[in-house]
Design an enzyme around this catalytic site. Structure first.
Site, PDB file in Angstrom:
ATOM      1  N   SER A 236     -54.266 -47.907 -19.613  1.00 14.02           N
ATOM      2  CA  SER A 236     -55.875 -47.833 -19.318  1.00 14.02           C
ATOM      3  C   SER A 236     -56.255 -48.836 -18.101  1.00 14.02           C
ATOM      4  CB  SER A 236     -56.367 -48.495 -20.801  1.00 14.02           C
ATOM      5  OG  SER A 236     -57.830 -48.203 -20.806  1.00 14.02           O
ATOM      6  N   ASP A 453     -57.934 -37.983 -24.876  1.00 18.24           N
ATOM      7  CA  ASP A 453     -58.274 -39.385 -24.744  1.00 18.24           C
ATOM      8  C   ASP A 453     -59.792 -39.645 -24.562  1.00 18.24           C
ATOM      9  OD1 ASP A 453     -58.751 -42.095 -23.734  1.00 18.24           O
ATOM     10  OD2 ASP A 453     -56.635 -41.966 -22.885  1.00 18.24           O
ATOM     11  N   HIS A 483     -56.202 -42.700 -27.318  1.00 16.99           N
ATOM     12  CA  HIS A 483     -56.229 -43.674 -25.795  1.00 16.99           C
ATOM     13  C   HIS A 483     -54.735 -44.182 -25.748  1.00 16.99           C
ATOM     14  CE1 HIS A 483     -57.703 -45.598 -22.607  1.00 16.99           C
ATOM     15  NE2 HIS A 483     -57.700 -46.674 -23.182  1.00 16.99           N
TER      16      HIS A 483
END
Length: 513
Positions: A236, A453, A483
């Site tokens: 991320s 995602d 995610h």
């Protein structure tokens, strides 16, 4: 950066991906060895760091329990490393970066350290890595697993902007999708007050919480750990940090994986637009999965939020507002395994019980049962606003509403307003508008994107691979939801493990499904 990019660890899905196909017929090649440059990081001016910093060695000790949690299990040790507060003054004041480590099991075949960043920005690697370590047990065979709290975060020198009472009052009294002049004024006032609190409580640190400074910290940590190159796993926001490191220190890049990729080509409005598309896509996929027409389901959820905007649901001594309900809806969309939680919470809210949506919102906002909030959101905003030179106004956010509402009736208004809620009236200037992640001379970096995602939509992964440069970015596509891809299925996990452990580089465009 718009909806908080949660750590992939908190959103790990239970989905098992069946298999993978290569994007081409050429066999994978081997990554370059991890030996190489040993020079420590230097200031932006080229001035070497003082020996007091480059000569330090971590003093590993037992780890304390995190606030409200349990001590890490056997084998984990903690240490602190001193880094410059201001890299333009490398011999000046220092701050602390906290580390946690579990040594490799196979000492004879040890490759080196593997550093993790789980996202946020603002996620604590010192707390998350021990909890997530079973996911990385195979890598721990030959790597020391190392988590760290970036500058501004957790057990490192940390940014603090509000106390619990102020945070609770903000949640209760600020409409994140204002639709009256009074609500808009309160929204702007809250954002300004947050920045003023950061300046008052952490003013010395706030200007220096940039991602580029954290990348410089990483290079000093690499040197202090006695690693010739940085082996790194970024998830991320951690992909943004890893790319920044590769840009600044290409010769020191070891085996690096970027999973759930932040789009390096987007400005603040672009990130908000990406997330509007990504979260609506995830919501549509969720609704399809439960047999509901996405258009009808979106309209039903929008109607619920409209009712809560007019008349919040009481939950004990608190209220489920439309803003908190939206936060509760966002949280389970990070992982397909959490979709049943969303179904239950929505059904109860529609029947007049807002307790489950409020619980999901509290989890997302890091609020415990006693009403105590972590400071992750403080660090997140400080890092994001130190990075970005953009300062969108309420008028600019308002102008985005028609486009964003069309993209997503559920998330569009929130994400349009969020562009102004972050850094408007921030007390210090930001560093830049967009990232330069070109990393000519770096070794191959795996760039892993998941098609479903919500928080870092897939489109950012090929853009990152291209921006890193020819021969550097190696795209891996995961066809799935959620995610973060690693640990959610055999194909991606085996591909990443083969790269980290054996240096095997997949062919560009490899697809797992």
């Amino acid at each position: 950066m718009s909806i908080r990019i949660r750590t992939a660890v908190l959103g790990v899905a239970g989905l098992l991906l069946a298999g993978c196909t290569s994007g081409g017929d050429a066999p994978g090649t081997d990554a370059s060895p991890t030996g190489g440059a040993k020079n420590p990081s230097a200031a932006p001016t080229g001035t070497p760091l003082p020996a007091a910093l480059t000569g330090q060695r971590p003093r590993w000790r037992g780890c304390p329990a995190p606030e409200g949690g349990e001590k890490p299990g056997a084998g984990w040790r903690c240490a602190d490393v001193k880094v410059p507060l201001d890299y333009k003054k490398p011999a000046g004041e220092t701050i602390t970066v906290a580390l946690i480590r579990k040594e490799a099991r196979d000492k004879d075949r040890r490759i080196g350290s593997l550093l993790f960043n789980f996202g946020g920005p603002g996620a604590s690697g010192v707390e998350i890595l021990p909890r997530a370590a079973t996911e990385y047990a195979g890598l721990n065979e030959r790597y020391d697993l190392v988590g760290f709290d970036p500058r501004g975060v957790g057990r490192s020198s940390a940014v603090v902007c509000r106390d619990d009472k102020e945070q609770a009052a903000s949640e209760a009294g600020t409409d994140l999708t204002p639709d009256t002049a009074a609500e808009e004024a309160a929204f702007v006032k809250d954002g300004t007050a947050f920045g003023a609190g950061c300046a008052r409580r952490s003013g010395k640190l706030v200007p220096h919480t940039t991602t580029s400074n954290t990348a410089r910290d990483l290079d000093l940590v690499r040197h202090v750990l006695d690693d010739a190159k940085l082996n790194y796993f970024g998830i991320s926001y951690g992909t943004q940090l890893g790319a920044a490191y590769a840009h600044l220190f290409p010769a020191n890049v070891g085996r690096t994986v970027l999973d759930a990729v932040v789009d390096p080509t987007a400005d603040s409005t672009g990130h908000a637009r990406n997330q509007t598309i990504g979260f609506q896509r995830a919501l549509d996929n969720y609704l399809k999965n439960k047999g509901e027409n996405p258009k009808a389901g979106t309209a039903r959820i929008s109607a619920l939020l409209d009712r809560l905007d007019r008349d919040p649901l009481p939950v004990g001594g608190r209220k489920l507002t439309d803003s908190l309900a939206l936060t509760g809806i966002v949280m389970p969309l990070y992982s397909e395994s959490s979709w049943p939680m969303l179904t239950s919470a929505l059904q109860k809210a529609e029947s007049g019980d807002g307790s489950e949506l409020l619980q999901l919102a509290d989890y997302y906002n890091d609020r415990d049962r006693n009403g105590h909030y972590s400071t992750q959101s403080h660090a997140q905003r400080a890092i994001s606003c130190a990075d970005s030179a953009e300062r969108p106004t309420a008028a600019q956010a308002r102008a985005l509403l028609p486009e964003f509402r069309k993209l997503s009736p559920v998330f569009g208004a929130f994400l349009a307003w969020d562009t102004a809620g972050w850094c408007a009236n921030w007390p210090v200037k930001g560093e830049r508008s967009k990232s330069d992640v070109s990393a000519r001379g770096a070794g191959p970096i795996l760039v892993v994107g998941t098609t479903g995602d919500p928080a870092t939509p897939y489109e950012g992964a090929p853009r990152m691979a291209k921006a890193l440069g020819d021969g550097v970015g190696v795209l891996v596509t995961n066809k799935g939801e959620g995610h973060g891809a690693y640990g959610t299925g055999a194909c991606v996990t085996k591909t990443v493990d083969a790269y980290f452990l054996d240096g095997k580089i997949p062919s560009y465009g490899k697809t797992c499904s």
